[in-house]
Scaffold this motif. Structure first.
Motif, PDB file in Angstrom:
ATOM      1  N   TYR A 262      52.522  32.857 -10.565  1.00  0.00           N
ATOM      2  CA  TYR A 262      52.249  31.716  -9.653  1.00  0.00           C
ATOM      3  C   TYR A 262      51.283  31.679  -8.595  1.00  0.00           C
ATOM      4  CZ  TYR A 262      55.887  28.745 -12.166  1.00  0.00           C
ATOM      5  OH  TYR A 262      56.300  27.860 -13.001  1.00  0.00           O
ATOM      6  N   ALA A 263      51.255  32.739  -8.051  1.00  0.00           N
ATOM      7  CA  ALA A 263      50.567  33.100  -6.705  1.00  0.00           C
ATOM      8  C   ALA A 263      48.935  33.084  -7.179  1.00  0.00           C
ATOM      9  CB  ALA A 263      51.002  34.178  -6.142  1.00  0.00           C
ATOM     10  N   LEU A 264      48.957  33.829  -8.370  1.00  0.00           N
ATOM     11  CA  LEU A 264      47.623  34.293  -8.812  1.00  0.00           C
ATOM     12  C   LEU A 264      46.880  32.710  -9.433  1.00  0.00           C
ATOM     13  CD1 LEU A 264      47.674  37.650 -10.459  1.00  0.00           C
ATOM     14  CD2 LEU A 264      46.703  37.079  -8.289  1.00  0.00           C
ATOM     15  N   MET A 265      47.770  31.944  -9.768  1.00  0.00           N
ATOM     16  CA  MET A 265      47.454  30.839 -10.404  1.00  0.00           C
ATOM     17  C   MET A 265      46.751  29.854  -9.274  1.00  0.00           C
ATOM     18  SD  MET A 265      49.156  27.770 -12.891  1.00  0.00           S
ATOM     19  CE  MET A 265      50.123  27.011 -11.663  1.00  0.00           C
ATOM     20  N   ILE A 266      47.140  30.012  -8.214  1.00  0.00           N
ATOM     21  CA  ILE A 266      46.738  29.239  -6.915  1.00  0.00           C
ATOM     22  C   ILE A 266      45.600  29.935  -6.176  1.00  0.00           C
ATOM     23  CG2 ILE A 266      47.251  28.401  -4.604  1.00  0.00           C
ATOM     24  CD1 ILE A 266      50.082  28.030  -5.293  1.00  0.00           C
ATOM     25  N   ILE A 267      45.565  31.438  -6.032  1.00  0.00           N
ATOM     26  CA  ILE A 267      44.610  32.244  -5.177  1.00  0.00           C
ATOM     27  C   ILE A 267      43.389  32.139  -6.110  1.00  0.00           C
ATOM     28  CG2 ILE A 267      44.163  34.312  -4.485  1.00  0.00           C
ATOM     29  CD1 ILE A 267      47.160  34.686  -3.751  1.00  0.00           C
ATOM     30  N   LYS A 268      43.404  32.486  -7.500  1.00  0.00           N
ATOM     31  CA  LYS A 268      42.222  32.839  -8.343  1.00  0.00           C
ATOM     32  C   LYS A 268      41.275  31.812  -8.406  1.00  0.00           C
ATOM     33  CE  LYS A 268      42.713  37.260  -9.567  1.00  0.00           C
ATOM     34  NZ  LYS A 268      41.721  38.234  -9.502  1.00  0.00           N
ATOM     35  N   PRO A 269      41.606  30.655  -8.819  1.00  0.00           N
ATOM     36  CA  PRO A 269      40.966  29.306  -9.049  1.00  0.00           C
ATOM     37  C   PRO A 269      40.019  28.854  -7.860  1.00  0.00           C
ATOM     38  CG  PRO A 269      42.889  28.916 -10.000  1.00  0.00           C
ATOM     39  CD  PRO A 269      43.068  30.100  -9.328  1.00  0.00           C
ATOM     40  N   SER A 270      40.938  29.302  -6.611  1.00  0.00           N
ATOM     41  CA  SER A 270      40.532  28.735  -5.138  1.00  0.00           C
ATOM     42  C   SER A 270      39.425  29.764  -4.920  1.00  0.00           C
ATOM     43  CB  SER A 270      41.569  29.120  -3.899  1.00  0.00           C
ATOM     44  OG  SER A 270      42.474  27.994  -4.428  1.00  0.00           O
ATOM     45  N   TRP A 271      39.529  31.097  -5.031  1.00  0.00           N
ATOM     46  CA  TRP A 271      38.553  32.168  -4.800  1.00  0.00           C
ATOM     47  C   TRP A 271      37.325  31.968  -5.552  1.00  0.00           C
ATOM     48  CZ3 TRP A 271      36.401  35.395  -1.688  1.00  0.00           C
ATOM     49  CH2 TRP A 271      35.399  36.326  -2.214  1.00  0.00           C
ATOM     50  N   LYS A 272      37.623  31.538  -6.944  1.00  0.00           N
ATOM     51  CA  LYS A 272      36.379  31.404  -7.778  1.00  0.00           C
ATOM     52  C   LYS A 272      35.456  30.270  -7.238  1.00  0.00           C
ATOM     53  CE  LYS A 272      34.438  31.860 -11.851  1.00  0.00           C
ATOM     54  NZ  LYS A 272      33.894  33.338 -12.187  1.00  0.00           N
ATOM     55  N   PHE A 273      36.157  29.146  -6.810  1.00  0.00           N
ATOM     56  CA  PHE A 273      35.302  27.937  -6.154  1.00  0.00           C
ATOM     57  C   PHE A 273      34.688  28.484  -4.847  1.00  0.00           C
ATOM     58  CE2 PHE A 273      34.503  24.588  -3.471  1.00  0.00           C
ATOM     59  CZ  PHE A 273      33.865  23.511  -4.189  1.00  0.00           C
ATOM     60  N   PHE A 274      35.317  29.081  -4.063  1.00  0.00           N
ATOM     61  CA  PHE A 274      34.822  29.668  -2.680  1.00  0.00           C
ATOM     62  C   PHE A 274      33.524  30.764  -3.003  1.00  0.00           C
ATOM     63  CE2 PHE A 274      34.603  32.585   0.893  1.00  0.00           C
ATOM     64  CZ  PHE A 274      34.470  31.759   1.884  1.00  0.00           C
TER      65      PHE A 274
ATOM     66  N   VAL B 208      39.278  28.977 -14.636  1.00  0.00           N
ATOM     67  CA  VAL B 208      40.148  30.191 -14.351  1.00  0.00           C
ATOM     68  C   VAL B 208      41.752  29.475 -14.048  1.00  0.00           C
ATOM     69  CG1 VAL B 208      40.910  31.752 -12.282  1.00  0.00           C
ATOM     70  CG2 VAL B 208      38.290  31.179 -12.840  1.00  0.00           C
ATOM     71  N   LEU B 209      41.912  28.331 -13.521  1.00  0.00           N
ATOM     72  CA  LEU B 209      43.206  27.586 -13.420  1.00  0.00           C
ATOM     73  C   LEU B 209      43.821  27.458 -14.883  1.00  0.00           C
ATOM     74  CD1 LEU B 209      45.334  26.150 -11.910  1.00  0.00           C
ATOM     75  CD2 LEU B 209      43.967  23.811 -12.261  1.00  0.00           C
ATOM     76  N   GLU B 210      42.928  26.902 -15.791  1.00  0.00           N
ATOM     77  CA  GLU B 210      43.545  26.755 -17.322  1.00  0.00           C
ATOM     78  C   GLU B 210      43.882  27.892 -17.952  1.00  0.00           C
ATOM     79  OE1 GLU B 210      44.144  25.040 -20.842  1.00  0.00           O
ATOM     80  OE2 GLU B 210      44.022  24.108 -18.595  1.00  0.00           O
ATOM     81  N   ARG B 211      43.017  29.283 -17.612  1.00  0.00           N
ATOM     82  CA  ARG B 211      43.568  30.545 -18.146  1.00  0.00           C
ATOM     83  C   ARG B 211      45.119  30.719 -17.761  1.00  0.00           C
ATOM     84  NH1 ARG B 211      41.081  35.696 -15.124  1.00  0.00           N
ATOM     85  NH2 ARG B 211      39.212  34.355 -15.501  1.00  0.00           N
ATOM     86  N   TYR B 212      45.579  30.366 -16.287  1.00  0.00           N
ATOM     87  CA  TYR B 212      47.008  30.724 -15.944  1.00  0.00           C
ATOM     88  C   TYR B 212      47.813  29.804 -16.469  1.00  0.00           C
ATOM     89  CZ  TYR B 212      45.161  34.523 -12.929  1.00  0.00           C
ATOM     90  OH  TYR B 212      44.590  35.606 -12.538  1.00  0.00           O
ATOM     91  N   ARG B 213      47.157  28.467 -16.682  1.00  0.00           N
ATOM     92  CA  ARG B 213      48.212  27.432 -17.484  1.00  0.00           C
ATOM     93  C   ARG B 213      48.527  27.965 -18.883  1.00  0.00           C
ATOM     94  NH1 ARG B 213      44.871  22.047 -15.724  1.00  0.00           N
ATOM     95  NH2 ARG B 213      45.717  21.534 -13.818  1.00  0.00           N
ATOM     96  N   GLU B 214      47.460  28.455 -19.531  1.00  0.00           N
ATOM     97  CA  GLU B 214      47.669  28.623 -20.959  1.00  0.00           C
ATOM     98  C   GLU B 214      48.395  30.001 -21.182  1.00  0.00           C
ATOM     99  OE1 GLU B 214      47.000  28.608 -25.140  1.00  0.00           O
ATOM    100  OE2 GLU B 214      46.754  27.215 -23.553  1.00  0.00           O
ATOM    101  N   LEU B 215      48.162  30.968 -20.164  1.00  0.00           N
ATOM    102  CA  LEU B 215      49.039  31.999 -20.038  1.00  0.00           C
ATOM    103  C   LEU B 215      50.504  31.850 -20.038  1.00  0.00           C
ATOM    104  CD1 LEU B 215      49.136  35.231 -20.266  1.00  0.00           C
ATOM    105  CD2 LEU B 215      48.720  35.221 -17.935  1.00  0.00           C
ATOM    106  N   LYS B 216      50.727  30.759 -19.312  1.00  0.00           N
ATOM    107  CA  LYS B 216      52.109  30.323 -19.035  1.00  0.00           C
ATOM    108  C   LYS B 216      52.721  29.743 -20.090  1.00  0.00           C
ATOM    109  CE  LYS B 216      55.165  27.492 -16.011  1.00  0.00           C
ATOM    110  NZ  LYS B 216      55.070  26.334 -14.845  1.00  0.00           N
ATOM    111  N   ARG B 217      51.930  28.818 -20.872  1.00  0.00           N
ATOM    112  CA  ARG B 217      52.312  28.205 -22.182  1.00  0.00           C
ATOM    113  C   ARG B 217      52.532  29.242 -23.278  1.00  0.00           C
ATOM    114  NH1 ARG B 217      48.630  24.108 -20.592  1.00  0.00           N
ATOM    115  NH2 ARG B 217      46.795  25.114 -21.456  1.00  0.00           N
ATOM    116  N   LEU B 218      51.471  30.295 -23.300  1.00  0.00           N
ATOM    117  CA  LEU B 218      51.764  31.371 -24.403  1.00  0.00           C
ATOM    118  C   LEU B 218      53.058  32.260 -24.114  1.00  0.00           C
ATOM    119  CD1 LEU B 218      48.094  32.741 -24.488  1.00  0.00           C
ATOM    120  CD2 LEU B 218      49.297  31.478 -26.380  1.00  0.00           C
TER     121      LEU B 218
END
Length: 267
Positions: A206-218, A244-254
């Motif tokens: 969950y932490a990476l799902m928040i941090i990684k997309p935010s970092w990508k935009f920044f 990047v956000l979709e990557r973590y959403r999809e990983l959670k679904r998988l």
């Protein structure tokens, strides 16, 4: 005494496609200097296949899409010539780049593979920053000296048996057609990256799902100067972060799907 000359080298231009009408015409025209143009289509529904089927210079094959690496390896196996120019359907090879490619492959001291830098186009306007200013890809190479690694499903990587050099001229990449098209592309990339991570047994966080997309935009908008591209920079940086956000959403679904399958098959 007669001087022996090096035979003119032949080149195959390869493209993989899915619903690229409106872009593919310009691309095909720009690679018409190639001795062979081979397109592998993933069963397009927008007229791409029909257009290419009628084109006198194009050999087209349809093959189901599994992932980018598998599709490109399939296309590579169909090529008749050792020298390969691999382009995307939304890319254009300028006349200067055409000349440089021909000159390069006929150089007896040529490297085994070549990196291309790219000019990114937001519709018909140039993107100067937003993280793309240093983007480069292997696009010209000897088939006998390379393979696409099966470790990546998207943003495929070329393994080269030999040296890689860089061409001076740049490819023109019409990356952004419209908002929905680019958004769809970014979501698909995110889903494939999730499968890649899942196969490597990386776990959802969950932490990476928040941090990684935010970092990508920044990173794209501030550090890579996307703000200098104005509104275009905001859109591109946001949609790249969405991928990047979709990557973590999809990983959670998988992971959930895998857990459910495990419990269903338990005795």
């Amino acid at each position: 005494m007669a001087v022996l000359s090096t035979p003119k080298q032949k080149i195959s231009a390869l493209i993989i496609t899915y619903n690229e009408i409106g872009y593919i015409e310009r691309c095909i025209k720009s690679i018409s200097f190639a001795d062979e143009i081979l397109v592998v289509d993933s069963y397009s529904t927008d007229g791409t296949f029909e257009y290419l089927k009628e084109h006198p210079k194009v050999k087209i094959i349809q093959n189901p899409f599994e992932n980018f690496t598998a599709q490109k390896n399939f296309a590579l196996r169909q090529a008749s010539n050792d020298w390969i120019l691999f382009v995307d359907a939304d890319e254009v090879v300028s006349e200067k780049l055409q000349d440089e490619v021909v000159e390069t492959i006929n150089n007896p001291n040529a490297c085994e593979a070549y990196w291309f830098y790219r000019n990114f186009m937001f519709q018909n306007q140039r993107l100067y920053f937003s993280g793309w200013q240093t983007d480069k890809n292997h696009r010209l190479f000897r088939k006998s000296k390379v393979k696409f690694t099966d470790k990546k499903l998207v943003h495929e990587t070329l393994e080269v048996d030999g040296s890689s050099c860089i061409l001076k001229e740049k490819l023109t990449h019409y990356c952004y057609k419209n908002y929905e098209d680019y958004k769809g592309k970014m979501l698909r990339y995110g889903q494939l990256k999730a499968k890649e991570a899942f196969y490597k047994e990386k776990q959802f966080n969950y932490a990476l799902m928040i941090i990684k997309p935010s970092w990508k935009f920044f990173n794209h908008y501030i550090i890579r100067l996307g703000f200098l591209d104005g509104k275009k920079g905001i859109i591109i940086s946001y949609l790249n972060a969405l991928s990047v956000l979709e990557r973590y959403r999809e990983l959670k679904r998988l992971e959930k799907k895998n857990e459910l399958t495990y419990y269903l098959v338990m005795p």
